[in-house]
Design a protein around this motif. Sequence first.
Motif, short mmCIF file in Angstrom:
data_model
loop_
_atom_site.label_atom_id
_atom_site.label_comp_id
_atom_site.label_asym_id
_atom_site.label_seq_id
_atom_site.Cartn_x
_atom_site.Cartn_y
_atom_site.Cartn_z
N SER A 197 0.85 -1.19 0.00
CA SER A 197 0.00 0.00 0.00
C SER A 197 0.89 1.24 0.00
CB SER A 197 -0.89 -0.01 1.25
OG SER A 197 -1.58 1.21 1.37
N ILE A 198 0.63 2.12 -0.95
CA ILE A 198 1.33 3.40 -1.00
C ILE A 198 0.34 4.49 -0.62
CG2 ILE A 198 2.52 5.08 -2.49
CD1 ILE A 198 3.32 2.72 -4.29
N VAL A 199 0.75 5.40 0.26
CA VAL A 199 -0.08 6.58 0.53
C VAL A 199 0.77 7.82 0.30
CG1 VAL A 199 -1.52 7.83 2.17
CG2 VAL A 199 -1.46 5.32 2.24
N PHE A 200 0.31 8.67 -0.59
CA PHE A 200 0.95 9.96 -0.84
C PHE A 200 0.28 11.02 0.02
CE2 PHE A 200 1.44 7.66 -4.86
CZ PHE A 200 2.77 7.86 -5.14
N ILE A 201 1.06 12.00 0.47
CA ILE A 201 0.46 13.16 1.15
C ILE A 201 0.54 14.34 0.18
CG2 ILE A 201 0.42 14.62 3.19
CD1 ILE A 201 0.04 11.59 3.80
N ARG A 232 -1.76 -1.29 -3.68
CA ARG A 232 -2.74 -0.21 -3.80
C ARG A 232 -2.03 1.13 -3.67
NH1 ARG A 232 -5.84 0.25 0.28
NH2 ARG A 232 -4.66 -1.09 1.68
N SER A 233 -2.65 2.18 -4.21
CA SER A 233 -2.05 3.51 -4.17
C SER A 233 -3.15 4.53 -3.93
CB SER A 233 -1.33 3.77 -5.49
OG SER A 233 -1.05 5.14 -5.66
N ASN A 234 -3.02 5.30 -2.85
CA ASN A 234 -4.02 6.33 -2.53
C ASN A 234 -3.32 7.60 -2.07
OD1 ASN A 234 -6.75 4.88 -2.75
ND2 ASN A 234 -5.57 3.45 -1.48
N CYS A 235 -4.10 8.66 -2.00
CA CYS A 235 -3.51 9.96 -1.70
C CYS A 235 -4.40 10.70 -0.69
CB CYS A 235 -3.45 10.75 -3.02
SG CYS A 235 -2.70 12.35 -2.88
N LEU A 251 -6.56 8.81 8.64
CA LEU A 251 -6.98 8.36 7.31
C LEU A 251 -5.85 7.58 6.63
CD1 LEU A 251 -8.90 8.16 4.92
CD2 LEU A 251 -8.12 10.43 4.19
N VAL A 252 -4.62 8.04 6.81
CA VAL A 252 -3.47 7.33 6.23
C VAL A 252 -3.45 5.89 6.76
CG1 VAL A 252 -0.95 7.24 6.07
CG2 VAL A 252 -2.14 9.47 6.01
N ALA A 253 -3.60 5.75 8.08
CA ALA A 253 -3.57 4.41 8.69
C ALA A 253 -4.72 3.57 8.15
CB ALA A 253 -3.66 4.53 10.21
N TYR A 254 -5.90 4.15 8.07
CA TYR A 254 -7.05 3.40 7.54
C TYR A 254 -6.77 2.85 6.14
CZ TYR A 254 -11.39 2.17 5.42
OH TYR A 254 -12.35 1.47 4.73
N LEU A 255 -6.19 3.71 5.30
CA LEU A 255 -5.94 3.29 3.91
C LEU A 255 -4.93 2.15 3.82
CD1 LEU A 255 -5.91 6.81 2.23
CD2 LEU A 255 -7.60 4.99 1.84
N CYS A 256 -4.10 1.99 4.85
CA CYS A 256 -3.11 0.91 4.87
C CYS A 256 -3.67 -0.40 5.41
CB CYS A 256 -1.91 1.32 5.72
SG CYS A 256 -1.05 2.75 5.05
N ILE A 286 -9.88 -0.29 -1.85
CA ILE A 286 -9.76 1.14 -2.13
C ILE A 286 -8.41 1.41 -2.78
CG2 ILE A 286 -9.74 3.47 -1.15
CD1 ILE A 286 -11.41 2.37 1.18
N THR A 287 -8.42 1.82 -4.03
CA THR A 287 -7.16 2.19 -4.68
C THR A 287 -7.40 3.28 -5.72
OG1 THR A 287 -5.10 1.29 -5.58
CG2 THR A 287 -7.14 0.45 -6.56
N GLY A 288 -6.37 4.10 -5.93
CA GLY A 288 -6.45 5.18 -6.92
C GLY A 288 -7.21 6.40 -6.43
N GLN A 289 -7.47 6.47 -5.13
CA GLN A 289 -8.31 7.56 -4.62
C GLN A 289 -7.49 8.73 -4.05
OE1 GLN A 289 -11.70 7.43 -5.24
NE2 GLN A 289 -10.76 5.78 -6.45
N VAL A 290 -8.02 9.90 -4.28
CA VAL A 290 -7.43 11.14 -3.77
C VAL A 290 -8.46 11.72 -2.80
CG1 VAL A 290 -6.62 13.44 -4.44
CG2 VAL A 290 -6.17 11.47 -5.94
#
Length: 256
Positions: A139-143, A182-185, A227-232, A239-243
Amino acid sequence: ASRWSLNGMTALVTGGTRGIGHAIVEDLCGFGATVHTCSRNQAELDKCLTEWRSKGFLVSGSVCDVSSQSHRENLIQEVTSVFNGKLNIYVNNVGINYRKPTIEYTAEDYSQILAVNLDSAYHLCQLAYPLLKASGMGSIVFISSIASVVSLGTGSVYAACKAAINQLTKYIACEWAKDNIRSNCVVPATTNTPLVEHLLRNKKYVDEMLSRTPLGRIAEPEEVSSLVAYLCLPAASYITGQVIVVDGGLSVNGFQ
Ligand code: NDP
């Protein structure tokens, strides 16, 4: 593994010694992850590591300037050895901003802001890819920043970098889904951190921001890191590709 736990998972969070990154390290640890972080300041990093270890969190760290290509390569080498080549979570948190009118940015400002905010994000993703893939569940999360969505008046170079990150999120989501990555922002508005200390001391800025923010206050770092933790979490497995914006309603507020 539980859908609501990061037990047994490994994470890299850039810029974990202050602000939003610090809160992200603590939330990921709180859900059971083992975390590696970095910053440019050895003393501050050591202080954080000592505090985290006293809380029972599993955190290691290295000094790294993410704007340097060789530092990035060293960082990922270190992460590879600390986590035996497997990384579940990569949080691209480091970001800097100097706000000026567009006409006033020098070539040096421009390349510095791009190097820290965009070059680092792109290259660290490339370097982290084999580790994320090897973990079997990445899982990648961008800020990003609300400046990528609406104008804040000044700071166009930063805003352009963050908008690029929003789109990079979507491309990576599509390209690496086959590898179960997965990748989210996460897109924060003004958050109470050292990055914006000077702005938070400026009553005119704060009053204007609050008057446009339906929730009527500035975010705390924990309100972004949750939210970052949730996405991981495995709970977010579809959930992927979401901003996703965390802005107290600022960007949807047409009339106030
Ligand atoms: P802070 O400046 O409070 O913290 C930044 C962290 O990153 C520190 O640990 C810092 O340590 C580290 N860091 C900075 N530059 C580098 C570098 N070149 N290499 C390695 N580490 C570095 O920032 P915030 O927590 O406020 O911001 C985090 C993210 O959130 C950024 O991407 C920012 O753009 C974004 N954001 C923040 C908002 C806000 O209002 N605070 C609003 C919208 C988005 P050191 O300096 O010692 O290296």
